[in-house]
Scaffold this active site. Structure first.
Site: not given
Ligand SMILES: *Cc1c(COP(=O)(O)O)cnc(C)c1O
Length: 380
Positions: A107, A179, A204
């Site tokens: 990301y 992640d 998300k």
């Molecule tokens: C959006 C996202 C992030 C960051 O998250 P925030 O809540 O915007 O800080 C990190 N990793 C992935 C895969 C994401 O889609």
């Protein structure tokens, strides 16, 4: 209370005594009260759970524990955003002078955090192509503390071999962190594969309704306690209301993911047969329950990109993903804007790359919206 209005106005809070609410109330409070010094001392002796919301709050704890349970991990901590969850996760295992080995296709915001911010704190980060897990071992150095990747990468949806990654880290007695935002614990549970720390942008799919920014880190008790100390001392705690919204979202995670993944599969199948699309990115090896709800397409050389976006009728351009509505984003201008041009080219972040976050609408309507935008924007 027989006081003046001014005093009564200050003390009117009805405390929730003997009210057995069906769902967890929102503890929208910055601190907790104590009856006397013994009661206060009780907090430090573990008889009371809460003192001050930055250091702990029932709603944020509920979220951390809920995600830990879904991932099969020992414990979890909720944070103000996905990025702050990544930050406290990294800082739970690495300090100045240490090295972090990260995958190149992560990301964009994570790339910025790791490449730019941690550098100023003397944590060295190098990025390598993780697509062949056997080739990353040679990049592990004597000061390497952490291997970092994503279970499904963004935006090209490469599926990480999290078992092999965890095994490699264990062999070198270092930590692994994944992640799991795109896959969610509904599809993948990297902690069960031996990964030490699993992080989510709960903004998300966990939240799922695009109304709360939040992060969660789960893992082994000991590491989570280290991360929690970072949250408390760096002040990256989550607000009770955002935690509450996210917990509410989690209750429908399974039904949302089931529908969104089956819609995404149907859309990917339809677009693979569409001559206006040069390439469709949609994985096939995530889980027997489905392959996630993100489909990326490359329309370079076949459609006019701006006309495509203009022709998308009800599908909106949004620089995020995972809501119940189908949306599109443009990685080159948003999530991957900060990447050096060579990195963009190497990863395939082209001028015609579009990331589709597939929602819960009727599959036929989603397919129709994309097929008509493609026919309206065809140049070849
Ligand atoms: C959006 C996202 C992030 C960051 O998250 P925030 O809540 O915007 O800080 C990190 N990793 C992935 C895969 C994401 O889609």
């Amino acid at each position: 209370m027989g006081h003046n209005f001014d005093t009564k106005a200050v003390h009117l809070a009805l405390k929730g005594k003997n009210i057995d609410s069906k769902v967890t109330p929102i503890y929208q409070t910055t601190a907790f009260t104590f009856n006397d010094l013994e009661d206060l001392e009780g907090f430090y002796q573990g008889k009371k759970d809460y003192l001050y919301s930055r250091t702990g709050n029932p709603n944020t704890d509920e979220l951390g524990q809920a995600v830990a349970q879904l991932e099969g991990a020992q414990n979890g901590v909720a944070t103000s955003s996905g990025l702050s969850a990544i930050l406290v996760g990294v800082l739970a295992v690495a300090k100045s002078g240490d090295h972090v080995l990260a995958s190149t296709d992560i990301y964009g915001g994570t790339y910025q955090l790791l490449a730019n911010e941690l550098k100023d704190f003397s944590i060295e980060v190098t990025f390598e192509d993780f697509s062949d897990i056997n080739k990353i071992e040679k990049h592990i150095k004597s000061n390497t503390k952490l291997i970092y990747s994503e279970s499904i990468t963004n935006p090209l949806l490469r599926v990480e071999d999290t078992k092999a990654l965890a095994k490699l880290a264990k062999k070198h007695q270092i930590y692994s962190m994944i992640d799991n935002t795109f896959a969610t614990p509904y599809l993948c549970q990297p902690y069960q594969d031996g990964v030490d720390l699993v992080v989510h942008s709960a903004t998300k799919y966990l939240g799922g309704h695009s109304d709360a920014t939040a992060g969660v880190l789960v893992g082994h008790e000991e590491l989570i306690e280290k991360a929690r100390a970072r949250v408390v001392n760096l002040g990256t705690n989550l607000s009770p209301f955002e935690a509450w919204l996210t917990c509410r979202g989690i209750k429908t995670l399974s039904v949302r993911m089931e529908r969104q993944a089956s819609n995404a599969q149907a859309l990917a199948n339809a677009l693979r047969n569409n001559k206006g699309v040069a390439k469709v990115y949609y994985p096939s090896n995530v889980s027997e329950k489905g392959n996630g709800a993100i489909v990326s397409i490359d329309i370079t050389g076949r459609c006019d990109v701006n006309t495509f976006f203009q022709s998308l009728s009800w599908v909106q351009i949004v620089p995020t993903l995972a809501g119940v509505e189908s949306t599109v984003s443009y990685p080159l201008a948003t999530s991957h804007r900060a990447l050096p041009k060579e990195a963009q080219d190497e990863l395939g972040i082209t001028e015609g790359l579009i990331r589709i976050s597939v929602g819960i609408e009727a599959a036929g309507d989603i397919i129709e919206a994309f097929e008509s935008a493609i026919s309206a924007s065809r140049t070849h």
